[in-house]
Design an enzyme around this catalytic site. Structure first.
Site, PDB file in Angstrom:
ATOM      1  N   GLN A 138       8.534  21.481  40.429  1.00 41.00           N
ATOM      2  CA  GLN A 138       7.698  21.224  38.984  1.00 41.00           C
ATOM      3  C   GLN A 138       6.457  21.112  39.095  1.00 41.00           C
ATOM      4  O   GLN A 138       5.908  20.266  39.790  1.00 41.00           O
ATOM      5  CB  GLN A 138       8.421  20.010  38.383  1.00 41.00           C
ATOM      6  N   GLY A 139       5.748  22.030  38.498  1.00 44.46           N
ATOM      7  CA  GLY A 139       4.258  21.987  38.364  1.00 44.46           C
ATOM      8  C   GLY A 139       3.642  21.590  37.081  1.00 44.46           C
ATOM      9  O   GLY A 139       3.194  22.311  36.264  1.00 44.46           O
TER      10      GLY A 139
ATOM     11  N   SER B  66       2.287  17.938  36.338  1.00 45.67           N
ATOM     12  CA  SER B  66       1.038  16.816  36.482  1.00 45.67           C
ATOM     13  C   SER B  66       0.041  17.702  37.162  1.00 45.67           C
ATOM     14  O   SER B  66       0.000  18.192  38.221  1.00 45.67           O
ATOM     15  CB  SER B  66       1.326  15.487  37.268  1.00 45.67           C
TER      16      SER B  66
ATOM     17  N   GLU C  18      18.901  16.658  28.414  1.00 41.49           N
ATOM     18  CA  GLU C  18      19.378  16.189  29.368  1.00 41.49           C
ATOM     19  C   GLU C  18      19.140  14.631  29.671  1.00 41.49           C
ATOM     20  O   GLU C  18      18.356  14.273  30.730  1.00 41.49           O
ATOM     21  CB  GLU C  18      19.337  16.894  30.585  1.00 41.49           C
TER      22      GLU C  18
ATOM     23  N   SER D 206       5.472   7.366  31.664  1.00 43.15           N
ATOM     24  CA  SER D 206       5.602   6.194  32.088  1.00 43.15           C
ATOM     25  C   SER D 206       6.222   5.294  31.109  1.00 43.15           C
ATOM     26  O   SER D 206       6.398   5.503  30.067  1.00 43.15           O
ATOM     27  CB  SER D 206       4.085   5.693  32.281  1.00 43.15           C
ATOM     28  N   ASN D 207       6.473   4.161  31.564  1.00 42.65           N
ATOM     29  CA  ASN D 207       7.065   3.163  30.545  1.00 42.65           C
ATOM     30  C   ASN D 207       6.441   2.784  29.360  1.00 42.65           C
ATOM     31  O   ASN D 207       6.814   2.254  28.335  1.00 42.65           O
ATOM     32  CB  ASN D 207       7.776   1.891  31.164  1.00 42.65           C
TER      33      ASN D 207
END
Lengths: 366, 398
Positions: free
Chosen positions: B126-127, B129, B244, B383-384
């Site tokens: 996966q590209g 970030s 998903e 992030s959370n």
């Protein structure tokens, strides 16, 4: 898997909710908690007519429901209205009557004619230790009870009192008439509305419920139902506090913008919302386990009480903090929801007691 | 209210268990249970076993090789494979790219790439970030400039998980600097063997090589490798992120980890008694267990709602936050349980076939590394803190 209440139960919930909204709004509640009794018998009788009390008990005991989710659903409406009255006491004492075949007395309770309460908490003395433990003795012409019980909900004016006491054999439950000889009550209002009292019995005649020395299992069953009910009541209160706090964050402006635009407040609100969903799951788990084996039932009930204790404290404190000064006022209903939610933490054991009990139950099962 | 699984669901669970008992190689589950590193071949082996049964792409539409399972069946499957310590399904091709291709890709793209994902021909990474685009992903700068039938790609991606194994990378690239930053992003499929691509490993705090930097210097990518429309990539990326979410809570992984913790706490002695009976440790364990029991029901509530057609928004974020907090708390307790023996770092013990002299409890070797590695859970996948923003947006509507 289905997490809806179901059609019949939803109808019951709707009618209870409507009745309480119509007859027990904030000003009616103010009047009730300021009255000498601290609650409204008119409201109680109205609810009894709607079949609310019957919903706590199964048909074979003369009720109209009695499933854990019936109990939970009704207590949810009690929470939404922060209704005051002997709901918890009636559920717990009535459950003992049902389990011990006292259908005649239970019928009076279900119709609303007979007021009942449940006296199990030890009386505490000035130095912080229990005083006057309740004991029972049989002298041939029946049982006599002597001793004290503390913070007995809605005990003044109750026609029937289910009292736990020690006999030579062990913990037992007794039925005491409110007008029996030797009954004395010192009653008082409660910090979150409603009333309770210190109950003292002196050679008071009583009838044994169930078998001598076998009261603990009855208490445990009633307590599990009470914990489940309180969990549902607490989650409903959390929902109200959440809705009111969200509305305030959206409309209250400081520094020229709604305070809900500030990230420090947003993240606190998000955490509260998340925790409330966990509390709702805990309440559902407790209800789903109420008819299961005692160790499963009690572990789920303790898990729920631990959860609503911690989440309840968080929700109540954050609701007040995020409202700022107005959250401190008597005038705003919010503060009364926060008080009730906090005081639910003090009923039937707090989160520490239930965490300890949960650990003990899980270790015993391992 | 009915919290029981249906008879069909119970039968399905048994079917999954029977399959795992028969087909999951003990060599693989031992490695997962013992926290040893999985090799590329290990993951491919497990993929092939699942694919042979038709369960690898269980969430895809049936016409492309999926199963037609309900959300509840998928949740049961996830729970059982986790509890059996099966290797996790590598998500990049199967769960991240494929849903986007199925919804937005051309027929040619679907016919070409989907079977190759299924049979393991292509390993995807996966590209997304970049060094300057983390939580603020839409500020990404890797540029794709049109040149005839090609794009010429320049820039850098980072945190590319298992990129060292990848044959292909799906990338978000900037194709326009006009208007809002979200409106100049495109979704591009790039062959990792194309000249001008360099993969450099990033060593993480646990000492392992899991993520990479990927550099692009004048990389020529055929325009045919564009997914959907130019400058619409952000829509596809968001779809990927919201699609998903059935396993976002990681309930199965937490159940497996808690069972392991319980076992360890029972047998590990501390101050003359089992750790499980130490009041403070027992309280820490009980708090996590209660949170997990609540989370299981929260997860089922969200699944039941999703099964009834309610698309989760704030709920997914709640599951992500609490699910990752629970998993992190469990690795924290395992680390504590090891006491002094959390410290030895015998890296060879993380590899299959280690037969050196063991040190301390046989479960203790990876626990500190696991704890450090699992810090990633609250950082990746949004992030959370970003999840709290999503919750806030949804409930405050400001």
């Amino acid at each position: 898997m289905d997490f809806s209440l179901g059609e019949d139960r939803q109808m019951l919930v709707d009618s209870v909710g409507r009745y309480l909204a119509d007859t027990f709004d904030f000003s009616a509640r103010e009047k009730a908690i300021a009255s000498s009794e601290g609650w409204s018998r008119a409201m109680w009788n109205g609810l009894a007519e709607l079949g609310v009390i019957g919903a706590f008990f199964r048909e074979d005991a003369g009720g109209y429901g009695g499933s854990p989710f019936d109990i939970g659903a009704v207590f949810g409406e009690v929470g939404r209205a922060i209704a005051v009255g002997p709901f918890l006491e009636t559920l717990m004492a009535g459950r003992v009557l049902a389990a011990t075949g006292r259908s005649e007395e239970l019928a009076g309770v279900i119709s609303g004619e007979t007021r009942i309460t449940f006296a199990d908490t030890p009386m505490m003395g000035a130095n912080g230790s229990p005083v006057a433990p309740m004991h029972a003795a049989s002298n041939g012409d029946g049982w006599k009870l002597s001793g004290g019980k503390g913070v007995v909900g809605y005990v003044a004016g109750a026609e029937l009192i289910v009292v736990s006491a020690q006999t030579d054999t062990g913990t037992s439950l007794f039925l005491v008439r409110g007008d029996a000889a030797g009954v004395s009550i010192r009653d008082y209002p409660l910090v979150d509305g409603g009333a309770a009292g210190e109950l003292t019995l002196a050679d008071t005649p009583a009838e044994l419920l169930g078998s001598d020395g076998e009261g603990q299992a009855l208490i445990d069953d009633a307590t599990a139902a009470g914990l489940t009910a309180l969990s549902w009541e607490a989650v409903a209160i959390m929902d109200v506090l959440r809705a009111q706090t969200i509305e305030y964050l959206r409309t209250r402006k400081q520094f020229g913008i709604p305070i809900g635009k500030f990230q420090a407040l947003q993240h606190r609100m998000a955490t509260v919302a998340l925790e409330i969903e966990q509390a709702r799951s805990a309440a559902i788990n407790a209800a789903a386990a109420l008819d299961k084996a005692p160790n499963v039932r009690d572990a789920a009930a303790s898990a729920a009480k631990y959860t609503i204790g911690t989440v309840g404290k968080l929700t109540a404190e954050e609701a007040i903090q995020l409202h700022g000064g107005i959250g401190m006022t008597w005038e705003l209903p919010l503060s009364h929801y926060a008080k009730r939610l906090t005081m639910i933490g003090h009923l039937l054991g707090d989160e520490d007691e239930h965490l300890s009990r949960y650990i003990a139950l899980r270790q015993a099962a391992a | 209210m009915d919290l029981e699984f249906t008879e069909e669901e119970k039968a399905f669970r048994e079917e999954v268990r029977a399959f795992l008992k028969e087909k999951l190689p003990a060599r693989l589950s031992d490695k997962v249970r013992n926290g040893q590193n999985l090799r590329k071949e290990d993951m491919e082996e497990w993929h092939a076993i699942l694919n042979a049964r038709g369960w690898l792409a269980n969430h895809w539409p049936v016409e492309w090789g999926g199963t037609g399972w309900t959300v509840m069946q998928r949740a049961i499957f996830e729970e059982e494979v986790s509890k059996a310590h099966a290797p996790r399904i590598v998500p990049f091709g199967l769960s991240m790219l494929a849903p986007v291709l199925i919804k937005y890709g051309s027929e040619e793209q679907k016919k070409h790439y989907l079977p190759r994902i299924l049979d393991g021909t292509d390993w995807w990474c996966q590209g997304y970030s970049e060094p300057g685009a983390g939580s603020d992903l839409a500020s990404l700068k890797t540029q794709a400039v049109r040149d005839g039938d090609d794009y010429i790609v320049n820039g850098q991606k980072t945190w590319t998980t298992l990129g060292q194994y990848a044959d292909w990378i799906f990338c978000l690239v900037r194709t326009s600097n006009e208007g809002k930053k979200q409106e100049g992003i495109s979704f591009l499929l790039i062959d990792m063997k194309t000249p001008g691509i360099e993969v450099r490993p990033i060593k993480l705090l646990d000492g392992d090589h899991e993520v990479n930097e990927v550099f692009f210097t004048d990389v020529r990518v055929p325009v045919a490798n564009l997914v959907g429309e130019e400058n619409k990539g952000w829509t596809y990326a968001k779809y990927l992120l919201t699609y998903e979410r059935t396993n976002i809570a990681g309930v199965g992984a937490s159940i497996a980890a808690f069972e392991q913790l319980q076992q360890v706490a029972k047998t590990t002695m501390r101050n003359g008694g089992p750790l499980a009976e130490d009041p403070l440790f027992a309280a820490r364990m009980a708090k996590v267990e209660i949170d997990l029991e609540n989370m299981k029901t929260t997860n089922l509530r969200v699944l039941a709602a999703a099964g009834a057609g309610h698309a989760p928004t704030a709920e997914s974020s709640m599951l992500k936050i609490r699910g990752t907090e629970i998993r992190q708390a469990l690795t924290d307790l395992m680390r504590r349980a090891a006491g002094s023996y959390a410290q030895p770092w015998i890296h060879a013990a993380f590899e299959e076939g280690f037969n050196g002299e063991p040190v301390g409890p046989d479960w203790a070797a990876p626990v500190a590394s696991d704890y450090f590695n699992m810090r990633k859970l609250s950082i990746f996948g949004g992030s959370n803190e970003v999840q709290r923003e999503i919750i806030t947006k949804s409930i405050l509507e400001l």
